[in-house]
Design a protein around this motif. Structure first.
Motif, PDB file in Angstrom:
ATOM      1  N   ASN A  13       0.840  -1.194   0.000  1.00  0.00           N
ATOM      2  CA  ASN A  13       0.000   0.000   0.000  1.00  0.00           C
ATOM      3  C   ASN A  13       0.874   1.242   0.000  1.00  0.00           C
ATOM      4  OD1 ASN A  13       0.588   0.846   2.787  1.00  0.00           O
ATOM      5  ND2 ASN A  13      -0.586  -0.962   3.364  1.00  0.00           N
ATOM      6  N   ALA A  14       0.237   2.384  -0.143  1.00  0.00           N
ATOM      7  CA  ALA A  14       0.968   3.648  -0.243  1.00  0.00           C
ATOM      8  C   ALA A  14       1.837   3.904   0.986  1.00  0.00           C
ATOM      9  CB  ALA A  14      -0.004   4.797  -0.464  1.00  0.00           C
ATOM     10  N   GLY A  15       1.395   3.471   2.133  1.00  0.00           N
ATOM     11  CA  GLY A  15       2.169   3.662   3.358  1.00  0.00           C
ATOM     12  C   GLY A  15       3.515   2.961   3.328  1.00  0.00           C
ATOM     13  N   ASP A  16       3.605   1.868   2.580  1.00  0.00           N
ATOM     14  CA  ASP A  16       4.880   1.150   2.480  1.00  0.00           C
ATOM     15  C   ASP A  16       5.966   2.015   1.861  1.00  0.00           C
ATOM     16  OD1 ASP A  16       3.866  -1.254   3.579  1.00  0.00           O
ATOM     17  OD2 ASP A  16       3.052  -1.826   1.629  1.00  0.00           O
ATOM     18  N   LEU A  17       5.573   2.944   1.013  1.00  0.00           N
ATOM     19  CA  LEU A  17       6.556   3.797   0.341  1.00  0.00           C
ATOM     20  C   LEU A  17       7.135   4.862   1.250  1.00  0.00           C
ATOM     21  CD1 LEU A  17       4.901   4.299  -3.151  1.00  0.00           C
ATOM     22  CD2 LEU A  17       6.611   2.613  -2.447  1.00  0.00           C
ATOM     23  N   TRP A  18       6.484   5.135   2.366  1.00  0.00           N
ATOM     24  CA  TRP A  18       6.984   6.146   3.285  1.00  0.00           C
ATOM     25  C   TRP A  18       8.148   5.622   4.103  1.00  0.00           C
ATOM     26  CZ3 TRP A  18       5.798  10.741   1.855  1.00  0.00           C
ATOM     27  CH2 TRP A  18       4.613  10.956   1.169  1.00  0.00           C
ATOM     28  N   ASP A  19       8.391   4.308   4.057  1.00  0.00           N
ATOM     29  CA  ASP A  19       9.551   3.713   4.737  1.00  0.00           C
ATOM     30  C   ASP A  19      10.419   3.041   3.675  1.00  0.00           C
ATOM     31  OD1 ASP A  19      11.384   2.591   6.457  1.00  0.00           O
ATOM     32  OD2 ASP A  19       9.988   1.130   7.304  1.00  0.00           O
ATOM     33  N   ALA A  20      11.161   3.842   2.946  1.00  0.00           N
ATOM     34  CA  ALA A  20      11.973   3.333   1.835  1.00  0.00           C
ATOM     35  C   ALA A  20      13.008   2.315   2.302  1.00  0.00           C
ATOM     36  CB  ALA A  20      12.660   4.492   1.112  1.00  0.00           C
ATOM     37  N   ARG A  21      13.471   2.415   3.542  1.00  0.00           N
ATOM     38  CA  ARG A  21      14.479   1.472   4.052  1.00  0.00           C
ATOM     39  C   ARG A  21      13.919   0.055   4.042  1.00  0.00           C
ATOM     40  NH1 ARG A  21      18.806   0.536   3.132  1.00  0.00           N
ATOM     41  NH2 ARG A  21      19.077   2.763   3.102  1.00  0.00           N
ATOM     42  N   THR A  22      12.663  -0.128   4.429  1.00  0.00           N
ATOM     43  CA  THR A  22      12.043  -1.460   4.422  1.00  0.00           C
ATOM     44  C   THR A  22      11.945  -1.994   2.994  1.00  0.00           C
ATOM     45  OG1 THR A  22      10.781  -0.924   6.397  1.00  0.00           O
ATOM     46  CG2 THR A  22       9.984  -2.764   5.087  1.00  0.00           C
ATOM     47  N   VAL A  23      11.588  -1.136   2.054  1.00  0.00           N
ATOM     48  CA  VAL A  23      11.498  -1.532   0.650  1.00  0.00           C
ATOM     49  C   VAL A  23      12.871  -1.977   0.153  1.00  0.00           C
ATOM     50  CG1 VAL A  23      11.006  -0.703  -1.690  1.00  0.00           C
ATOM     51  CG2 VAL A  23       9.518  -0.030   0.208  1.00  0.00           C
ATOM     52  N   LEU A  24      13.880  -1.172   0.403  1.00  0.00           N
ATOM     53  CA  LEU A  24      15.242  -1.504  -0.046  1.00  0.00           C
ATOM     54  C   LEU A  24      15.777  -2.752   0.663  1.00  0.00           C
ATOM     55  CD1 LEU A  24      16.694   2.103  -0.185  1.00  0.00           C
ATOM     56  CD2 LEU A  24      16.189   0.621  -2.141  1.00  0.00           C
ATOM     57  N   ASP A  25      15.511  -2.882   1.958  1.00  0.00           N
ATOM     58  CA  ASP A  25      15.979  -4.057   2.711  1.00  0.00           C
ATOM     59  C   ASP A  25      15.372  -5.355   2.190  1.00  0.00           C
ATOM     60  OD1 ASP A  25      17.584  -2.451   4.288  1.00  0.00           O
ATOM     61  OD2 ASP A  25      16.252  -2.501   6.037  1.00  0.00           O
ATOM     62  N   ALA A  26      14.184  -5.272   1.583  1.00  0.00           N
ATOM     63  CA  ALA A  26      13.550  -6.458   0.998  1.00  0.00           C
ATOM     64  C   ALA A  26      14.184  -6.829  -0.344  1.00  0.00           C
ATOM     65  CB  ALA A  26      12.052  -6.216   0.818  1.00  0.00           C
ATOM     66  N   GLY A  27      15.067  -5.971  -0.855  1.00  0.00           N
ATOM     67  CA  GLY A  27      15.707  -6.240  -2.137  1.00  0.00           C
ATOM     68  C   GLY A  27      14.939  -5.688  -3.320  1.00  0.00           C
ATOM     69  N   ILE A  28      13.903  -4.927  -3.058  1.00  0.00           N
ATOM     70  CA  ILE A  28      13.081  -4.349  -4.124  1.00  0.00           C
ATOM     71  C   ILE A  28      13.853  -3.206  -4.779  1.00  0.00           C
ATOM     72  CG2 ILE A  28      10.946  -3.084  -4.591  1.00  0.00           C
ATOM     73  CD1 ILE A  28       9.784  -4.671  -2.123  1.00  0.00           C
TER      74      ILE A  28
END
Length: 138
Positions: A13-28
Motif C-alpha cells: 500500500n501507499a504507506g509502504d513507500l513512506w519507509d523506503a528502508r524497508t522496501v530496499l531491505d527487501a531487495g526491491i
C-alpha cells in the motif's frame, strides 16, 4: 507489504513507500504505483519508479491498464524485484500485479490473481478485474 510466493513480486500500500528502508531491505529495486490520489512519496534515486493513476471504478483507459500490467511484466521478465502498490494494497495493486504475472506466466488473469491473493488479503473491485481482463485480451 507482502511477497508473492516464489516470485520477485511484492504487493503493498501507499504507506509502504513512506519507509523506503524497508522496501530496499527487501531487495526491491522498482516500484509500480497505481493509486490515483496518493501523494508522491520521497523515494531514493536508486529505486525505479512508474506511476499509473488507476481507479477501482472501472473507468480506466484500457491502454493505461495494459501499460501498467506490461510494466510489471517487464520487471518480472528481467528478474527485477518489483513492488506494486495502491492506496490500501487490496484492489488495484493486487489486480495489476496479477495482470503482470498473467502476461509473464501466460496464464489467465484469474489464475494469476489466485497466486497473488495467496500472499495475503485482497478485495479486488469486480469492475477493475473485468477491465483488466479486456485490456489483456481475455
Amino acid at each position: 507489504m507482502r511477497q508473492v510466493s516464489g516470485r520477485p513480486l511484492w504487493v503493498g500500500n501507499a504507506g509502504d513507500l513512506w519507509d523506503a528502508r524497508t522496501v530496499l531491505d527487501a531487495g526491491i529495486t522498482s516500484v509500480v504505483e497505481v493509486a490515483d490520489i496518493e501523494p508522491f512519496a520521497d523515494l531514493p534515486r536508486d529505486l525505479v519508479r512508474c506511476r499509473f493513476p488507476l481507479s477501482d471504478g472501472g473507468e480506466n483507459p484500457p491502454w493505461l491498464l495494459r501499460l501498467a500490467a506490461e510494466s510489471v511484466a517487464a520487471f518480472l521478465r528481467a528478474g527485477v524485484p518489483v513492488l506494486v502498490c495502491c492506496s490500501a494494497g487490496m484492489s488495484r495493486s493486487v489486480c495489476v500485479a496479477a495482470g503482470g504475472l498473467a502476461l509473464v506466466e501466460r496464464c489467465p488473469l484469474a489464475a494469476a490473481l489466485l497466486a497473488v491473493v495467496g500472499s495475503g488479503p485482497a478485495d479486488v473491485s469486480p469492475g477493475l478485474f473485468l477491465q483488466m481482463q479486456k485490456a489483456l485480451g481475455e
